[in-house]
Design a protein around this motif. Structure first.
Motif, PDB file in Angstrom:
ATOM      1  N   ALA A  38     -11.212   0.795   7.086  1.00  0.00           N
ATOM      2  CA  ALA A  38     -10.006   0.337   7.783  1.00  0.00           C
ATOM      3  C   ALA A  38      -8.928   1.414   7.751  1.00  0.00           C
ATOM      4  N   SER A  39      -8.197   1.550   8.827  1.00  0.00           N
ATOM      5  CA  SER A  39      -7.088   2.497   8.883  1.00  0.00           C
ATOM      6  C   SER A  39      -5.900   1.904   8.136  1.00  0.00           C
ATOM      7  N   ARG A  40      -5.441   2.611   7.108  1.00  0.00           N
ATOM      8  CA  ARG A  40      -4.326   2.146   6.285  1.00  0.00           C
ATOM      9  C   ARG A  40      -3.648   3.368   5.691  1.00  0.00           C
ATOM     10  N   VAL A  41      -2.461   3.232   5.188  1.00  0.00           N
ATOM     11  CA  VAL A  41      -1.663   4.372   4.762  1.00  0.00           C
ATOM     12  C   VAL A  41      -2.294   5.106   3.590  1.00  0.00           C
ATOM     13  N   ASP A  42      -3.078   4.431   2.763  1.00  0.00           N
ATOM     14  CA  ASP A  42      -3.659   5.063   1.580  1.00  0.00           C
ATOM     15  C   ASP A  42      -5.079   5.569   1.808  1.00  0.00           C
ATOM     16  N   VAL A  43      -5.602   5.463   3.033  1.00  0.00           N
ATOM     17  CA  VAL A  43      -6.951   5.953   3.340  1.00  0.00           C
ATOM     18  C   VAL A  43      -6.830   6.980   4.465  1.00  0.00           C
ATOM     19  N   PRO A  44      -6.572   8.234   4.108  1.00  0.00           N
ATOM     20  CA  PRO A  44      -6.439   9.249   5.154  1.00  0.00           C
ATOM     21  C   PRO A  44      -7.775   9.498   5.856  1.00  0.00           C
ATOM     22  N   ASP A  45      -7.697   9.791   7.148  1.00  0.00           N
ATOM     23  CA  ASP A  45      -8.885  10.071   7.956  1.00  0.00           C
ATOM     24  C   ASP A  45      -9.903   8.943   7.860  1.00  0.00           C
ATOM     25  N   ALA A  46      -9.432   7.694   7.925  1.00  0.00           N
ATOM     26  CA  ALA A  46     -10.336   6.552   7.783  1.00  0.00           C
ATOM     27  C   ALA A  46     -11.441   6.574   8.832  1.00  0.00           C
ATOM     28  N   ASN A  47     -11.123   7.035  10.043  1.00  0.00           N
ATOM     29  CA  ASN A  47     -12.126   7.050  11.108  1.00  0.00           C
ATOM     30  C   ASN A  47     -13.214   8.087  10.868  1.00  0.00           C
ATOM     31  N   GLN A  48     -12.977   9.024   9.926  1.00  0.00           N
ATOM     32  CA  GLN A  48     -13.980  10.040   9.629  1.00  0.00           C
ATOM     33  C   GLN A  48     -14.830   9.709   8.398  1.00  0.00           C
ATOM     34  N   LEU A  88       0.836  -1.198   0.000  1.00  0.00           N
ATOM     35  CA  LEU A  88       0.000   0.000   0.000  1.00  0.00           C
ATOM     36  C   LEU A  88       0.869   1.246   0.000  1.00  0.00           C
ATOM     37  N   ARG A  89       0.433   2.260  -0.789  1.00  0.00           N
ATOM     38  CA  ARG A  89       1.158   3.527  -0.871  1.00  0.00           C
ATOM     39  C   ARG A  89       0.188   4.675  -0.647  1.00  0.00           C
ATOM     40  N   ALA A  90       0.683   5.738  -0.043  1.00  0.00           N
ATOM     41  CA  ALA A  90      -0.165   6.901   0.208  1.00  0.00           C
ATOM     42  C   ALA A  90      -0.569   7.589  -1.080  1.00  0.00           C
ATOM     43  N   ASP A  91       0.271   7.505  -2.112  1.00  0.00           N
ATOM     44  CA  ASP A  91       0.005   8.167  -3.390  1.00  0.00           C
ATOM     45  C   ASP A  91      -0.422   7.150  -4.451  1.00  0.00           C
ATOM     46  N   GLN A  92      -1.256   6.193  -4.093  1.00  0.00           N
ATOM     47  CA  GLN A  92      -1.712   5.157  -5.019  1.00  0.00           C
ATOM     48  C   GLN A  92      -2.402   5.793  -6.226  1.00  0.00           C
ATOM     49  N   THR A  93      -1.927   5.492  -7.430  1.00  0.00           N
ATOM     50  CA  THR A  93      -2.526   6.036  -8.652  1.00  0.00           C
ATOM     51  C   THR A  93      -3.156   4.950  -9.521  1.00  0.00           C
ATOM     52  N   GLU A  94      -2.687   3.718  -9.424  1.00  0.00           N
ATOM     53  CA  GLU A  94      -3.277   2.632 -10.208  1.00  0.00           C
ATOM     54  C   GLU A  94      -4.599   2.192  -9.582  1.00  0.00           C
ATOM     55  N   PRO A  95      -5.480   1.601 -10.391  1.00  0.00           N
ATOM     56  CA  PRO A  95      -6.733   1.076  -9.833  1.00  0.00           C
ATOM     57  C   PRO A  95      -6.449  -0.020  -8.813  1.00  0.00           C
ATOM     58  N   TYR A  96      -7.360  -0.153  -7.853  1.00  0.00           N
ATOM     59  CA  TYR A  96      -7.216  -1.185  -6.839  1.00  0.00           C
ATOM     60  C   TYR A  96      -7.665  -2.542  -7.377  1.00  0.00           C
ATOM     61  N   ASP A  97      -6.906  -3.590  -7.072  1.00  0.00           N
ATOM     62  CA  ASP A  97      -7.443  -4.938  -7.198  1.00  0.00           C
ATOM     63  C   ASP A  97      -8.410  -5.150  -6.034  1.00  0.00           C
ATOM     64  N   LEU A  98      -9.599  -5.652  -6.347  1.00  0.00           N
ATOM     65  CA  LEU A  98     -10.665  -5.708  -5.348  1.00  0.00           C
ATOM     66  C   LEU A  98     -11.150  -7.130  -5.121  1.00  0.00           C
ATOM     67  N   ALA A  99     -11.632  -7.375  -3.913  1.00  0.00           N
ATOM     68  CA  ALA A  99     -12.293  -8.636  -3.580  1.00  0.00           C
ATOM     69  C   ALA A  99     -13.464  -8.306  -2.656  1.00  0.00           C
ATOM     70  N   LEU A 100     -14.664  -8.720  -3.057  1.00  0.00           N
ATOM     71  CA  LEU A 100     -15.886  -8.388  -2.316  1.00  0.00           C
ATOM     72  C   LEU A 100     -16.602  -9.663  -1.905  1.00  0.00           C
ATOM     73  N   LEU A 101     -17.129  -9.660  -0.681  1.00  0.00           N
ATOM     74  CA  LEU A 101     -17.979 -10.745  -0.197  1.00  0.00           C
ATOM     75  C   LEU A 101     -19.162 -10.124   0.531  1.00  0.00           C
ATOM     76  N   GLU A 102     -20.374 -10.486   0.127  1.00  0.00           N
ATOM     77  CA  GLU A 102     -21.582  -9.939   0.754  1.00  0.00           C
ATOM     78  C   GLU A 102     -22.587 -11.060   0.998  1.00  0.00           C
ATOM     79  N   ILE A 103     -23.200 -11.042   2.173  1.00  0.00           N
ATOM     80  CA  ILE A 103     -24.185 -12.047   2.560  1.00  0.00           C
ATOM     81  C   ILE A 103     -25.440 -11.340   3.043  1.00  0.00           C
ATOM     82  N   THR A 104     -26.589 -11.793   2.573  1.00  0.00           N
ATOM     83  CA  THR A 104     -27.876 -11.325   3.085  1.00  0.00           C
ATOM     84  C   THR A 104     -28.736 -12.541   3.405  1.00  0.00           C
ATOM     85  N   SER A 105     -29.580 -12.424   4.420  1.00  0.00           N
ATOM     86  CA  SER A 105     -30.462 -13.526   4.788  1.00  0.00           C
ATOM     87  C   SER A 105     -31.687 -12.975   5.509  1.00  0.00           C
ATOM     88  N   GLY A 106     -32.856 -13.505   5.154  1.00  0.00           N
ATOM     89  CA  GLY A 106     -34.093 -13.070   5.798  1.00  0.00           C
ATOM     90  C   GLY A 106     -35.250 -13.962   5.401  1.00  0.00           C
TER      91      GLY A 106
END
Length: 407
Positions: free
Chosen positions: A255-265, A174-192
């Motif tokens: 998540a708090s990480r170097v490339d996501v400034p002010d993650a808690n906000q 991870l870099r603070a000045d990330q310019t390339e697109p992110y490789d992503l992985a998503l998982l979502e669950i719904t139940s009702g």
């Protein structure tokens, strides 16, 4: 016999399914009644959602040696569907493997001058729009467990997983000045539990309150997680008109990480409402109108936003232009417009100008079935965003080719 059959069909065309059932069943008193009557009854019970009766009639029709080959093929196809629907536990879903090319996947501004700390400055050449290609793998598994109650209550659960791998992005650093697109992985669950709250007074109404949990990884590191609740509402006015509504409340946690400034906000509550109306205009032609409203809150006003989106989609099923063996292709055309308004000006860009984005999109897709499980899909879409801040003016054109497997 012919007059009774015509009378039954007229009742069905008028929406009187119970009358059509009674007229057809009265014809079965005649021992010489053709087996096609049982097939017509099975189709009608299927349309009414009485899959048990439909299955019994289909099996009876198929046992009759007088059933024509054309009707026998139709009965066998419907029987496979009905038998699956009558199971207490049912799985269904799809897997899509696609290759996509985008002209501007990072939504970079095409303007030469942008704002920084309130002043117009030349756009960094390294941040100009740049094309890229990615491979996508998407899978969805739906499970239905029939509770066997009089209100058709079933536990409906869904799992969605997606992985996106860009050609220009590699590794997990991870870099603070990330310019390339992110490789992503998503998982979502719904139940009702989906059920009919008023099966006598409003038999066409179904609702599904459900729980939601999702996790998103970027460059193989946690990026954000969401959890919440929602409710789906479905009302079928008739066989050709369906209305759906979905409300969801989610809480976003970055998540708090170097490339996501002010993650808690950045995290906070998110409310979304989606309304959709679908109408069958003619056999094989469907028009869908969808309205989406969203309100996203964070710890900083300039991250807060509200959005409204309207999209129209036209689906059409048409014959294979290269063959006359009964195969069909499915095409769709869509156009949409959306607006996002933010809560305040961002001091790192321009504190005196509040961001407002107007977005326009249009696209088309073509699905070519290879058999009842496999198909090939092409998808083309263009998106254009005009913003009150030149930093967010952008355009993107994407072309995707996919292989789809249904199960």
């Amino acid at each position: 016999m012919a007059l009774n059959m015509r009378y039954a069909r007229l009742l069905v065309e008028a929406g009187n399914y119970e009358g059509g059932v009674a007229a057809l069943e009265s014809m079965l008193i005649n021992p010489d009644a053709p087996p096609s009557i049982r097939l017509e009854l099975a189709v009608l019970y299927y349309r009414m959602g009485s899959y048990g009766m439909s299955e019994a009639l289909l099996r009876s029709a198929l046992e009759d040696k007088r059933l024509a080959d054309e009707h026998r093929a139709q009965a066998n196809a419907l029987l496979r569907d009905v038998a699956a629907r009558n199971q207490t536990s049912q799985f269904s879903g799809f897997v899509i493997l696609g290759l996509r090319h985008q002209s501007n996947p990072n939504a970079r501004s095409h303007r030469d001058m942008v704002y920084a700390n309130g002043a117009l400055v030349p756009q960094n050449r390294e941040l100009k729009p740049d094309s890229d290609t990615d491979v996508q793998l998407t899978a969805r598994v739906d499970h239905r467990y029939d509770l066997g109650l009089q209100n058709e209550a079933s536990v409906i659960s869904s799992l969605v997983a997606q992985v996106v791998d860009y050609r220009s992005s590699s590794g997990s650093k991870l870099r603070a000045d990330q310019t390339e697109p992110y490789d992503l992985a998503l998982l979502e669950i719904t139940s009702g539990i989906r059920f009919k709250p008023a099966p006598i007074l409003l038999p066409a109404l179904r609702i599904r309150p459900h729980l939601i949990a999702a996790e998103l990884l970027a460059q193989k590191h946690q990026y954000l997680s969401t959890a919440g609740v929602g409710v789906d509402v479905e009302y079928r006015f008739n066989e050709r008109t369906l209305a759906e509504a979905t409300y969801e409340y989610r809480h976003y946690d970055y998540a708090s990480r170097v490339d996501v400034p002010d993650a808690n906000q950045l995290g906070g509550p998110d409310n979304g409402l989606r309304l959709r109306l679908m109408r069958e205009l003619a056999p094989g032609q469907v028009l869908s109108a969808e309205l989406a409203l969203r309100d996203h809150d964070t710890s900083k006003a300039y991250y807060d936003y509200t959005s409204q989106e309207l999209q129209l989609t036209y689906f059409v099923r048409h014959a294979n232009p290269f063959s006359d063996n009964g195969d069909y292709w499915l095409s769709s055309l869509w156009t949409g417009a959306s607006q996002r308004r933010y809560g305040a000006g961002d001091p790192t860009i321009n504190a005196d100008r509040t961001r407002k984005d107007n977005e326009l999109r249009f696209g088309a897709s073509l699905t070519i079935p290879m058999d009842d499980k496999w198909s090939i899909q092409w998808r083309l879409e263009h998106l254009k965003t005009h913003s009150s801040l030149p930093n967010y003016d952008n355009r993107n054109t994407s072309l995707q080719a996919s292989v789809v497997y249904l199960f």
